[in-house]
Design a protein around this motif. Structure first.
Motif, PDB file in Angstrom:
ATOM      1  N   GLU A  98     -27.495   5.650  44.570  1.00 26.77           N
ATOM      2  CA  GLU A  98     -26.055   5.515  44.326  1.00 26.77           C
ATOM      3  C   GLU A  98     -25.410   4.441  45.190  1.00 26.77           C
ATOM      4  O   GLU A  98     -24.597   3.657  44.701  1.00 26.77           O
ATOM      5  CB  GLU A  98     -25.365   6.870  44.567  1.00 26.77           C
ATOM      6  N   ASP A  99     -25.742   4.394  46.459  1.00 27.05           N
ATOM      7  CA  ASP A  99     -25.036   3.489  47.372  1.00 27.05           C
ATOM      8  C   ASP A  99     -25.978   2.563  48.124  1.00 27.05           C
ATOM      9  O   ASP A  99     -25.701   2.179  49.267  1.00 27.05           O
ATOM     10  CB  ASP A  99     -24.213   4.295  48.390  1.00 27.05           C
ATOM     11  N   LEU A 100     -27.073   2.179  47.514  1.00 23.91           N
ATOM     12  CA  LEU A 100     -28.027   1.322  48.213  1.00 23.91           C
ATOM     13  C   LEU A 100     -27.915  -0.102  47.686  1.00 23.91           C
ATOM     14  O   LEU A 100     -28.354  -0.415  46.571  1.00 23.91           O
ATOM     15  CB  LEU A 100     -29.457   1.839  48.045  1.00 23.91           C
ATOM     16  N   GLY A 101     -27.298  -0.950  48.469  1.00 21.21           N
ATOM     17  CA  GLY A 101     -27.129  -2.352  48.115  1.00 21.21           C
ATOM     18  C   GLY A 101     -26.773  -3.151  49.354  1.00 21.21           C
ATOM     19  O   GLY A 101     -26.185  -2.611  50.307  1.00 21.21           O
ATOM     20  N   PHE A 102     -27.130  -4.413  49.365  1.00 17.41           N
ATOM     21  CA  PHE A 102     -26.856  -5.237  50.544  1.00 17.41           C
ATOM     22  C   PHE A 102     -26.934  -6.709  50.164  1.00 17.41           C
ATOM     23  O   PHE A 102     -27.503  -7.074  49.126  1.00 17.41           O
ATOM     24  CB  PHE A 102     -27.851  -4.928  51.676  1.00 17.41           C
ATOM     25  N   ASP A 103     -26.338  -7.543  51.018  1.00 15.87           N
ATOM     26  CA  ASP A 103     -26.439  -8.999  50.884  1.00 15.87           C
ATOM     27  C   ASP A 103     -27.555  -9.499  51.787  1.00 15.87           C
ATOM     28  O   ASP A 103     -27.758  -8.991  52.898  1.00 15.87           O
ATOM     29  CB  ASP A 103     -25.120  -9.671  51.260  1.00 15.87           C
ATOM     30  N   SER A 104     -28.268 -10.515  51.330  1.00 17.55           N
ATOM     31  CA  SER A 104     -29.394 -11.059  52.081  1.00 17.55           C
ATOM     32  C   SER A 104     -29.130 -12.532  52.375  1.00 17.55           C
ATOM     33  O   SER A 104     -29.099 -13.359  51.463  1.00 17.55           O
ATOM     34  CB  SER A 104     -30.685 -10.895  51.270  1.00 17.55           C
ATOM     35  N   THR A 107     -34.943 -14.010  56.041  1.00 16.14           N
ATOM     36  CA  THR A 107     -33.618 -13.466  55.758  1.00 16.14           C
ATOM     37  C   THR A 107     -33.313 -12.333  56.732  1.00 16.14           C
ATOM     38  O   THR A 107     -34.224 -11.722  57.305  1.00 16.14           O
ATOM     39  CB  THR A 107     -33.528 -12.930  54.311  1.00 16.14           C
ATOM     40  N   ASP A 108     -32.017 -12.039  56.869  1.00 21.68           N
ATOM     41  CA  ASP A 108     -31.637 -10.963  57.786  1.00 21.68           C
ATOM     42  C   ASP A 108     -32.005  -9.593  57.226  1.00 21.68           C
ATOM     43  O   ASP A 108     -32.341  -8.675  57.974  1.00 21.68           O
ATOM     44  CB  ASP A 108     -30.137 -11.040  58.100  1.00 21.68           C
ATOM     45  N   LEU A 109     -31.955  -9.435  55.901  1.00 23.14           N
ATOM     46  CA  LEU A 109     -32.365  -8.186  55.258  1.00 23.14           C
ATOM     47  C   LEU A 109     -33.342  -8.510  54.128  1.00 23.14           C
ATOM     48  O   LEU A 109     -33.049  -9.338  53.265  1.00 23.14           O
ATOM     49  CB  LEU A 109     -31.146  -7.433  54.693  1.00 23.14           C
ATOM     50  N   PRO A 129     -33.076 -18.220  50.646  1.00 23.88           N
ATOM     51  CA  PRO A 129     -34.450 -17.770  50.432  1.00 23.88           C
ATOM     52  C   PRO A 129     -34.514 -16.333  49.923  1.00 23.88           C
ATOM     53  O   PRO A 129     -33.522 -15.595  49.908  1.00 23.88           O
ATOM     54  CB  PRO A 129     -35.079 -17.888  51.822  1.00 23.88           C
ATOM     55  N   ILE A 130     -35.713 -15.950  49.512  1.00 23.24           N
ATOM     56  CA  ILE A 130     -35.999 -14.609  49.009  1.00 23.24           C
ATOM     57  C   ILE A 130     -37.177 -14.069  49.811  1.00 23.24           C
ATOM     58  O   ILE A 130     -38.195 -14.741  49.955  1.00 23.24           O
ATOM     59  CB  ILE A 130     -36.353 -14.643  47.517  1.00 23.24           C
ATOM     60  N   VAL A 131     -37.049 -12.859  50.317  1.00 22.67           N
ATOM     61  CA  VAL A 131     -38.150 -12.219  51.047  1.00 22.67           C
ATOM     62  C   VAL A 131     -38.374 -10.834  50.452  1.00 22.67           C
ATOM     63  O   VAL A 131     -37.466  -9.995  50.453  1.00 22.67           O
ATOM     64  CB  VAL A 131     -37.858 -12.101  52.556  1.00 22.67           C
TER      65      VAL A 131
END
Length: 229
Positions: A114-120, A138-140, A208-210
């Motif tokens: 439901e609430d799992l999201g973040f900026d990378s 990336t940081d996340l 980038p993408i990790v």
């Protein structure tokens, strides 16, 4: 991860990438055989009397250079179509993640939570720690369970982007107002790096993408930690 002076692709980390590597070697061998044959004929024509009337006016030769390219195209097309089908096949994914491209970073939404999201965001060079890669860390990270079918939904918030991870055999455009989908399975634990593969603006090379593939138990611990944060 690629390394200096490397020739060829990165090591495959998914079944689809393994198939792509096999197809690359298959097509490369066909190209090598064609090039060898053409160079041999050219050399023979220069050094011998191969250009006599029996060669230039031979109906058998015309049949061969008409039929042989058709056979070669079939040998290339059949495995190519098979891989395209495998890449489009999405059956009962265990996890769905929405990747949204922005100028210039990625945001991830785990739609099964439901609430799992973040900026990378990319880690600046001045903040890198030993062992981290410049312009790729990336940081996340996007964390996924290993050996599980993962569906990726891609879109963009502003301009065209492209979500691509070479070692997983994935490259999917992120288009504003449109939702594209692809899928992958990580064959082994590890950290896999990618970058936006669409020229999206001045900071195109800084998003980038990790992808970090971990055992299921570690993934569950990570989701619990992210939800409690």
């Amino acid at each position: 991860m690629a390394h200096p002076t490397q020739l060829g692709f990165q090591d495959a980390a998914s079944p689809v990438m393994e198939e792509l590597l096999h197809f690359h070697d298959h097509a490369l061998m066909i190209v090598f055989l064609i090039s060898t044959m053409v160079l041999y004929i050219i050399a023979a024509m220069i050094t011998t009397k191969l250009t006599n009337k029996y060669i230039l006016d031979s109906q058998e030769i015309e049949i061969i250079w008409t039929v042989l390219p058709a056979i070669i195209l079939i040998l290339i097309a059949l495995p190519s179509l098979r891989i395209l089908y495998l890449m489009d096949e999405i059956n009962n994914p265990h996890l769905t993640i929405k990747a949204v491209g922005h100028q210039w970073y990625w945001s991830y939404e785990y739609t099964d939570y439901e609430d799992l999201g973040f900026d990378s965001y990319m880690v600046p060079t001045s903040d890198l720690t030993p062992g981290q890669f410049r312009l790729l860390e990336t940081d996340l990270r996007m964390v996924v369970p290993v050996e599980s079918p993962i569906r990726i939904l891609t879109s963009a918030d502003d301009v065209l982007h492209s979500w691509a991870v070479p070692s997983l055999g994935i490259k999917m455009d992120a288009v504003p107002g449109r939702l594209n989908q692809t899928a992958f399975i990580t064959a082994r634990p590890g950290v896999f790096y990618g970058q936006c593969s669409e020229i999206c603006g001045a900071n195109h090379s800084f998003m980038p993408i990790v992808v970090e593939a971990v055992p299921l138990k570690h993934f569950e611990d990570w989701t619990s930690l992210m939800l409690d944060a």
